[in-house]
Scaffold this motif. Sequence first.
Motif, mmCIF file in Angstrom:
data_model
loop_
_atom_site.group_PDB
_atom_site.id
_atom_site.type_symbol
_atom_site.label_atom_id
_atom_site.label_comp_id
_atom_site.label_asym_id
_atom_site.label_seq_id
_atom_site.Cartn_x
_atom_site.Cartn_y
_atom_site.Cartn_z
ATOM 1 N N SER A 81 -28.806 28.118 56.212
ATOM 2 C CA SER A 81 -29.491 29.216 56.222
ATOM 3 C C SER A 81 -29.015 29.660 54.856
ATOM 4 C CB SER A 81 -28.944 30.290 57.212
ATOM 5 O OG SER A 81 -29.164 31.564 56.794
ATOM 6 N N THR A 82 -29.792 30.272 53.874
ATOM 7 C CA THR A 82 -29.414 30.530 52.770
ATOM 8 C C THR A 82 -28.611 31.629 52.554
ATOM 9 O OG1 THR A 82 -31.879 29.641 51.766
ATOM 10 C CG2 THR A 82 -30.720 31.188 50.384
ATOM 11 N N LEU A 83 -28.758 32.405 53.675
ATOM 12 C CA LEU A 83 -27.776 33.550 53.715
ATOM 13 C C LEU A 83 -26.367 33.446 53.909
ATOM 14 C CD1 LEU A 83 -29.952 36.121 55.738
ATOM 15 C CD2 LEU A 83 -29.715 35.974 53.063
ATOM 16 N N SER A 84 -26.043 32.561 54.985
ATOM 17 C CA SER A 84 -24.795 32.408 55.195
ATOM 18 C C SER A 84 -24.150 31.143 54.729
ATOM 19 C CB SER A 84 -24.622 32.352 56.920
ATOM 20 O OG SER A 84 -25.386 31.419 57.404
ATOM 21 N N LYS A 85 -24.849 30.104 54.016
ATOM 22 C CA LYS A 85 -24.311 29.071 53.499
ATOM 23 C C LYS A 85 -25.326 28.651 52.316
ATOM 24 C CE LYS A 85 -22.927 24.267 54.888
ATOM 25 N NZ LYS A 85 -22.917 23.327 55.975
ATOM 26 N N ASP A 86 -24.873 29.265 51.233
ATOM 27 C CA ASP A 86 -25.398 28.813 49.799
ATOM 28 C C ASP A 86 -24.966 27.419 49.440
ATOM 29 O OD1 ASP A 86 -26.357 28.983 47.490
ATOM 30 O OD2 ASP A 86 -24.876 30.372 46.666
ATOM 31 N N ALA A 87 -26.212 26.579 49.493
ATOM 32 C CA ALA A 87 -26.177 25.214 49.192
ATOM 33 C C ALA A 87 -25.886 25.036 47.644
ATOM 34 C CB ALA A 87 -27.503 24.677 49.495
ATOM 35 N N PHE A 88 -25.870 26.048 46.790
ATOM 36 C CA PHE A 88 -25.685 25.972 45.248
ATOM 37 C C PHE A 88 -25.064 26.887 44.617
ATOM 38 C CE2 PHE A 88 -29.991 24.501 46.359
ATOM 39 C CZ PHE A 88 -30.078 23.351 46.231
ATOM 40 N N PRO A 89 -23.757 27.060 45.075
ATOM 41 C CA PRO A 89 -22.607 28.199 44.794
ATOM 42 C C PRO A 89 -22.478 28.223 43.198
ATOM 43 C CG PRO A 89 -21.551 26.499 46.002
ATOM 44 C CD PRO A 89 -23.080 26.160 46.162
ATOM 45 N N THR A 90 -22.426 27.143 42.755
ATOM 46 C CA THR A 90 -21.894 27.035 41.320
ATOM 47 C C THR A 90 -23.196 26.773 40.206
ATOM 48 O OG1 THR A 90 -21.931 24.491 41.347
ATOM 49 C CG2 THR A 90 -19.917 25.823 42.063
ATOM 50 N N ARG A 91 -24.322 26.969 40.878
ATOM 51 C CA ARG A 91 -25.575 26.702 40.074
ATOM 52 C C ARG A 91 -26.082 28.351 39.714
ATOM 53 N NH1 ARG A 91 -27.105 22.153 37.862
ATOM 54 N NH2 ARG A 91 -26.688 20.177 38.916
ATOM 55 N N GLU A 92 -26.484 28.476 38.220
ATOM 56 C CA GLU A 92 -27.183 29.490 37.978
ATOM 57 C C GLU A 92 -28.683 28.979 37.504
ATOM 58 O OE1 GLU A 92 -25.368 31.575 34.761
ATOM 59 O OE2 GLU A 92 -23.647 32.276 36.124
ATOM 60 N N PHE A 93 -29.655 29.863 38.006
ATOM 61 C CA PHE A 93 -30.920 29.350 37.641
ATOM 62 C C PHE A 93 -31.740 30.343 36.818
ATOM 63 C CE2 PHE A 93 -29.727 28.185 42.179
ATOM 64 C CZ PHE A 93 -29.952 26.707 42.185
ATOM 65 N N ASP A 94 -32.825 29.622 36.203
ATOM 66 C CA ASP A 94 -33.749 30.500 35.224
ATOM 67 C C ASP A 94 -34.719 31.185 35.901
ATOM 68 O OD1 ASP A 94 -32.619 29.292 32.553
ATOM 69 O OD2 ASP A 94 -33.055 27.566 33.705
#
Length: 368
Positions: A294-307
């Motif tokens: 789940s995107t809410l409780s388990k962010d798959a990309f915690p170190t990424r920033e997106f454009d």
Amino acid sequence: MTAPNLNWIANYIWGIADDVLRDVYVRGKYRDVILPMTVLRRLDAVLEPTKQAVLDMKSKLDAAGVTNQDAALRQAARQAFHNTSEFTLSDLRARASRQQLRADFEDYLDGFSPNVQDILVNFEFRNQIPRLDQADALGALIEKLTSPDINLGPDPVMDTDGAVRHPGLDNHGMGTVFEELIRRFNEENNEEAGEHFTPRDAVTLMAKLVFQPIADRIESGTYLLYDGACGTGGMLTVAEEELHRLAEERGKQVSTHLYGQEINAETYAICKADLLLKGEGEAADNIVGGPKHSTLSKDAFPTREFDFMLSNPPYGKSWKTDLQRMGGKKGMTDHRFLIEHAGDPEYSLVTRSSDGQMLFLASGSANA
């Protein structure tokens, strides 16, 4: 390839379900077999020219004691995936006994690279093999999909006189066929609109709303696009197309990397498979999903920033389970959703757009 040709291919595959699976599955379950088998046949056809090179590389790596083999085998296959089984689907057509066919087919599946294994697991395709075997339907499926009457490979099939019998099916064409099959199965099952995919006209509008206001500020470079509820991936691919179109109109050269997360296992498998079929192997590796993601409780990309980010999240769905996983109202620690006001700490289910604007999804008092 022309639209009529693509429609003919989709009709042929659609007909396999009635020809082979009738009385084995109810109609609503045909997709559980036809979608993964279509993916397998396309991947199999794409890998055929480099099959021996992959087997040779596998032997060298094993002899050298190399355990992390994926990158080298991808290079040998010249694709973002590979298969180290000695079999191809065409080889399996000749199996005389059901028992041998099942054993060899399972060996064939086991030979695929980890990214394809992930797709098969989330399709739960191996669960279908016992039923197909008992009904003596597995051989018929393989025979239909490898028949000379249809070409799911990228290279043209020639007649004995040198004329083209079937044109090659490029990645875009294969993606179109796959999406058409998904649409038909959704209609067959009377899926609610938007349950697993957002209508294409709505996706196109969203992409225009994201990019057109800043179109003149697009510079040559690399852009990361993200969809936190990516479904079958249509929003990402349409957004990518729109960004490239606007950049090209302005004489800019851009490259894009797609990232997505999807909680529904089958929908995630479809998204990842569709990207592989379209030749976007790197993007397929950047799609994460399944019931535990789940995107809410388990962010798959915690170190990424997106454009850029665009999503059509499932509004109206309860997020209480996610809240509990994140520590509850008082134990919330995820910085994405936590805002504190003087004298009145609150939790807020929020996200941020690329320009820093905060988008509220839900909020409440920690003292409530």
